[in-house]
Write a protein that holds these residues in place. Structure first.
Motif, PDB file in Angstrom:
ATOM      1  N   ARG A 174       0.865  -1.179   0.000  1.00 59.16           N
ATOM      2  CA  ARG A 174       0.000   0.000   0.000  1.00 59.16           C
ATOM      3  C   ARG A 174       0.898   1.224   0.000  1.00 59.16           C
ATOM      4  N   GLU A 175       0.700   2.084  -0.982  1.00 58.26           N
ATOM      5  CA  GLU A 175       1.499   3.308  -1.046  1.00 58.26           C
ATOM      6  C   GLU A 175       0.579   4.517  -0.992  1.00 58.26           C
ATOM      7  N   ALA A 176       0.720   5.281   0.086  1.00 54.54           N
ATOM      8  CA  ALA A 176      -0.055   6.509   0.262  1.00 54.54           C
ATOM      9  C   ALA A 176       0.837   7.685  -0.108  1.00 54.54           C
ATOM     10  N   GLN A 177       0.406   8.452  -1.092  1.00 56.74           N
ATOM     11  CA  GLN A 177       1.176   9.606  -1.523  1.00 56.74           C
ATOM     12  C   GLN A 177       0.651  10.851  -0.810  1.00 56.74           C
ATOM     13  N   PRO A 178       1.564  11.677  -0.284  1.00 60.32           N
ATOM     14  CA  PRO A 178       1.162  12.845   0.512  1.00 60.32           C
ATOM     15  C   PRO A 178       0.688  14.008  -0.369  1.00 60.32           C
ATOM     16  N   VAL A 179      -0.446  13.816  -1.000  1.00 59.18           N
ATOM     17  CA  VAL A 179      -1.035  14.865  -1.826  1.00 59.18           C
ATOM     18  C   VAL A 179      -2.459  15.099  -1.361  1.00 59.18           C
ATOM     19  N   ILE A 180      -3.043  16.205  -1.822  1.00 61.51           N
ATOM     20  CA  ILE A 180      -4.428  16.509  -1.465  1.00 61.51           C
ATOM     21  C   ILE A 180      -5.239  16.503  -2.750  1.00 61.51           C
ATOM     22  N   PRO A 181      -6.271  15.684  -2.872  1.00 64.64           N
ATOM     23  CA  PRO A 181      -6.689  14.678  -1.894  1.00 64.64           C
ATOM     24  C   PRO A 181      -5.697  13.508  -1.862  1.00 64.64           C
ATOM     25  N   PRO A 182      -5.718  12.739  -0.768  1.00 63.35           N
ATOM     26  CA  PRO A 182      -4.770  11.632  -0.643  1.00 63.35           C
ATOM     27  C   PRO A 182      -4.899  10.651  -1.807  1.00 63.35           C
ATOM     28  N   LYS A 183      -3.779  10.152  -2.253  1.00 58.53           N
ATOM     29  CA  LYS A 183      -3.752   9.152  -3.335  1.00 58.53           C
ATOM     30  C   LYS A 183      -3.112   7.900  -2.769  1.00 58.53           C
ATOM     31  N   VAL A 184      -3.876   6.815  -2.751  1.00 60.38           N
ATOM     32  CA  VAL A 184      -3.394   5.537  -2.226  1.00 60.38           C
ATOM     33  C   VAL A 184      -3.479   4.512  -3.347  1.00 60.38           C
ATOM     34  N   GLU A 185      -2.373   3.801  -3.546  1.00 61.46           N
ATOM     35  CA  GLU A 185      -2.322   2.778  -4.574  1.00 61.46           C
ATOM     36  C   GLU A 185      -1.925   1.439  -3.960  1.00 61.46           C
ATOM     37  N   TYR A 186      -2.447   0.380  -4.558  1.00 61.16           N
ATOM     38  CA  TYR A 186      -2.184  -0.977  -4.097  1.00 61.16           C
ATOM     39  C   TYR A 186      -1.544  -1.779  -5.224  1.00 61.16           C
ATOM     40  N   SER A 187      -0.572  -2.596  -4.849  1.00 62.89           N
ATOM     41  CA  SER A 187       0.096  -3.476  -5.807  1.00 62.89           C
ATOM     42  C   SER A 187       0.524  -4.735  -5.067  1.00 62.89           C
ATOM     43  N   LEU A 188       0.891  -5.743  -5.827  1.00 67.62           N
ATOM     44  CA  LEU A 188       1.387  -6.978  -5.227  1.00 67.62           C
ATOM     45  C   LEU A 188       2.866  -6.856  -4.906  1.00 67.62           C
ATOM     46  N   THR A 189       3.266  -7.447  -3.811  1.00 71.77           N
ATOM     47  CA  THR A 189       4.681  -7.581  -3.477  1.00 71.77           C
ATOM     48  C   THR A 189       5.207  -8.796  -4.244  1.00 71.77           C
ATOM     49  N   PRO A 190       6.510  -9.035  -4.239  1.00 64.32           N
ATOM     50  CA  PRO A 190       7.007 -10.262  -4.870  1.00 64.32           C
ATOM     51  C   PRO A 190       6.350 -11.531  -4.295  1.00 64.32           C
ATOM     52  N   LEU A 191       6.166 -11.570  -2.978  1.00 65.79           N
ATOM     53  CA  LEU A 191       5.470 -12.708  -2.366  1.00 65.79           C
ATOM     54  C   LEU A 191       4.029 -12.781  -2.854  1.00 65.79           C
ATOM     55  N   GLY A 192       3.397 -11.637  -2.981  1.00 68.56           N
ATOM     56  CA  GLY A 192       2.032 -11.592  -3.490  1.00 68.56           C
ATOM     57  C   GLY A 192       1.939 -12.073  -4.925  1.00 68.56           C
ATOM     58  N   GLU A 193       2.926 -11.705  -5.751  1.00 71.85           N
ATOM     59  CA  GLU A 193       2.938 -12.160  -7.141  1.00 71.85           C
ATOM     60  C   GLU A 193       3.063 -13.680  -7.216  1.00 71.85           C
ATOM     61  N   GLN A 194       3.941 -14.252  -6.394  1.00 70.94           N
ATOM     62  CA  GLN A 194       4.109 -15.711  -6.379  1.00 70.94           C
ATOM     63  C   GLN A 194       2.828 -16.399  -5.924  1.00 70.94           C
ATOM     64  N   THR A 195       2.216 -15.849  -4.893  1.00 65.58           N
ATOM     65  CA  THR A 195       0.997 -16.436  -4.346  1.00 65.58           C
ATOM     66  C   THR A 195      -0.155 -16.300  -5.331  1.00 65.58           C
ATOM     67  N   ALA A 196      -0.275 -15.141  -5.952  1.00 63.79           N
ATOM     68  CA  ALA A 196      -1.348 -14.921  -6.929  1.00 63.79           C
ATOM     69  C   ALA A 196      -1.231 -15.896  -8.093  1.00 63.79           C
ATOM     70  N   ALA A 197      -0.016 -16.205  -8.504  1.00 63.71           N
ATOM     71  CA  ALA A 197       0.175 -17.163  -9.600  1.00 63.71           C
ATOM     72  C   ALA A 197      -0.418 -18.519  -9.237  1.00 63.71           C
ATOM     73  N   LYS A 198      -0.244 -18.933  -7.994  1.00 61.68           N
ATOM     74  CA  LYS A 198      -0.805 -20.219  -7.542  1.00 61.68           C
ATOM     75  C   LYS A 198      -2.329 -20.150  -7.508  1.00 61.68           C
ATOM     76  N   VAL A 199      -2.860 -19.034  -7.030  1.00 61.32           N
ATOM     77  CA  VAL A 199      -4.305 -18.844  -6.949  1.00 61.32           C
ATOM     78  C   VAL A 199      -4.911 -18.851  -8.353  1.00 61.32           C
ATOM     79  N   ILE A 200      -4.246 -18.178  -9.285  1.00 68.10           N
ATOM     80  CA  ILE A 200      -4.740 -18.133 -10.661  1.00 68.10           C
ATOM     81  C   ILE A 200      -4.774 -19.533 -11.267  1.00 68.10           C
ATOM     82  N   ASP A 201      -3.771 -20.344 -10.969  1.00 66.92           N
ATOM     83  CA  ASP A 201      -3.778 -21.731 -11.448  1.00 66.92           C
ATOM     84  C   ASP A 201      -5.019 -22.471 -10.952  1.00 66.92           C
TER      85      ASP A 201
END
Length: 126
Positions: A75-102
């Motif tokens: 989770r990356e919160a950027q200090p702007v107004i209005p707040p901007k928060v973005e979500y992405s997978l970590t390397p562990l998340g990418e590995q896990t998501a690959a298994k889930v997708i299978d």
């Protein structure tokens, strides 16, 4: 051997094992769908909510928080107004998501068999 280097033994069948919570976070309905969506790239919260149809704001927030705590989502919160928060997978998340997708692809491929089994079950019970 120091405590840092001791192997952690997990047993998902043990009620006290933390792997149960992690498994639930990843394989719960919203966890699977959020992780699959995040394989498509970085999302802001509302864009992710639109991508994962049917999830409430509260459930998506709870799901993302749990996945972030477990190390699957960044989770990356950027200090702007209005707040901007973005979500992405970590390397562990990418590995896990690959298994889930299978698993999801396997189940989608078996859907005709599942639907036929459901029809047989319902016909026998009805």
């Amino acid at each position: 051997m120091s405590d840092v280097h001791q192997e952690i033994l997990a047993d998902v069948f043990s009620k006290a094992c933390p792997s149960r919570d992690t498994l639930e976070h990843v394989t719960g309905r919203w966890g699977i769908l959020a992780m699959m969506a995040l394989t498509e790239g970085t999302f802001r919260f509302n864009a992710l909510r639109r991508r994962v149809e049917g999830v409430s704001e509260k459930m998506l927030a709870q799901t993302l928080q749990a996945l972030e705590r477990d190390g699957f989502v960044h989770r990356e919160a950027q200090p702007v107004i209005p707040p901007k928060v973005e979500y992405s997978l970590t390397p562990l998340g990418e590995q896990t998501a690959a298994k889930v997708i299978d698993l999801v692809r396997f189940l989608e491929g078996k859907l005709p068999e599942v639907l036929a089994a459901q029809q047989r079950y319902d016909a026998a019970k009805g």
